[in-house]
Design a protein around this motif. Sequence first.
Motif, PDB file in Angstrom:
ATOM      1  N   SER A   1     -15.170  39.988 -86.189  1.00 32.95           N
ATOM      2  CA  SER A   1     -13.873  38.815 -85.743  1.00 32.95           C
ATOM      3  C   SER A   1     -12.301  39.389 -87.062  1.00 32.95           C
ATOM      4  N   GLN A   2     -11.156  38.812 -86.520  1.00 32.81           N
ATOM      5  CA  GLN A   2      -9.862  38.290 -87.134  1.00 32.81           C
ATOM      6  C   GLN A   2      -9.722  37.738 -87.988  1.00 32.81           C
ATOM      7  N   TYR A   3      -9.191  38.210 -88.835  1.00 27.70           N
ATOM      8  CA  TYR A   3      -9.446  36.978 -89.767  1.00 27.70           C
ATOM      9  C   TYR A   3      -7.490  36.642 -90.077  1.00 27.70           C
ATOM     10  N   GLU A   4      -7.068  35.944 -90.309  1.00 27.84           N
ATOM     11  CA  GLU A   4      -5.755  35.651 -90.319  1.00 27.84           C
ATOM     12  C   GLU A   4      -5.852  34.357 -91.451  1.00 27.84           C
TER      13      GLU A   4
ATOM     14  N   ALA B   1     -10.045  31.677 -76.611  1.00 27.74           N
ATOM     15  CA  ALA B   1      -9.866  32.163 -77.714  1.00 27.74           C
ATOM     16  C   ALA B   1      -8.553  31.835 -78.854  1.00 27.74           C
ATOM     17  N   THR B   2      -7.693  32.036 -78.204  1.00 23.39           N
ATOM     18  CA  THR B   2      -6.491  32.470 -79.163  1.00 23.39           C
ATOM     19  C   THR B   2      -5.258  31.941 -78.290  1.00 23.39           C
TER      20      THR B   2
ATOM     21  N   LEU C   1       0.825  27.810 -82.492  1.00 22.73           N
ATOM     22  CA  LEU C   1       1.250  28.052 -83.828  1.00 22.73           C
ATOM     23  C   LEU C   1       1.949  29.851 -83.794  1.00 22.73           C
ATOM     24  N   LYS C   2       1.157  30.562 -83.796  1.00 17.22           N
ATOM     25  CA  LYS C   2       1.709  32.018 -83.899  1.00 17.22           C
ATOM     26  C   LYS C   2       3.588  32.040 -83.641  1.00 17.22           C
TER      27      LYS C   2
ATOM     28  N   TYR D   1       6.830  33.006 -86.096  1.00 16.87           N
ATOM     29  CA  TYR D   1       6.633  34.583 -86.284  1.00 16.87           C
ATOM     30  C   TYR D   1       8.410  33.233 -85.756  1.00 16.87           C
ATOM     31  N   GLU D   2       8.781  32.598 -85.195  1.00 18.41           N
ATOM     32  CA  GLU D   2       9.750  31.679 -85.313  1.00 18.41           C
ATOM     33  C   GLU D   2      10.907  31.880 -86.374  1.00 18.41           C
TER      34      GLU D   2
END
Length: 177
Positions: free
Chosen positions: A14-17, A100-101, A108-109, A113-114
């Motif tokens: 899994s990717q964890y952020e 899923a993203t 959110l992202k 990023y902004e």
Amino acid sequence: MTPKEAMLLPDDGSQYERVDGIYLVTPLPTLLHQVAAAELSYVLRRNCPPEYWVIQAPMDYRPTSTRSLQPDVLVASRNDPGPDALRLPLLLAVEILSPATRSKDLVLKRSLYEEAGVASYWIFDPDAEILTVLELADGRYVERVVVKGDDAFDAQLPFPVRVVPSELLRRTSHPRG
């Protein structure tokens, strides 16, 4: 996230952020997602000036001490201090949408990023073959263009490059050289 924190997370693919103390967990990407990310990385690398890096996930981007993000593809300055994470505002962050993203990437992202001053944010929907390009103007993202299918986008940021959404999914091999 620090290397020590990363060692405490399960090695489950899994990717964890991390965003302000909250961990975001994303399941393994789909084949279509990975193909699109690899193809876009290839197109960007082919045109990338030597003062930049094109990096495909996983790569930790830490715009603040409480945020750890992993764009699917990114372009960063070679002057970024690294080596464990990128810290300077990215020139480009790309997210490839998947079920899923989708909401995380679109809402959110985009906001994160902004706020971090990422100059350009591209969102690619592989199912619809749509590339949405956002660029910072006065600290806010504005939609520069939305390209679909066989239409071409001639980017100027982060550097001149032509992207055709349908080609990110149709090309299966590259000539060597």
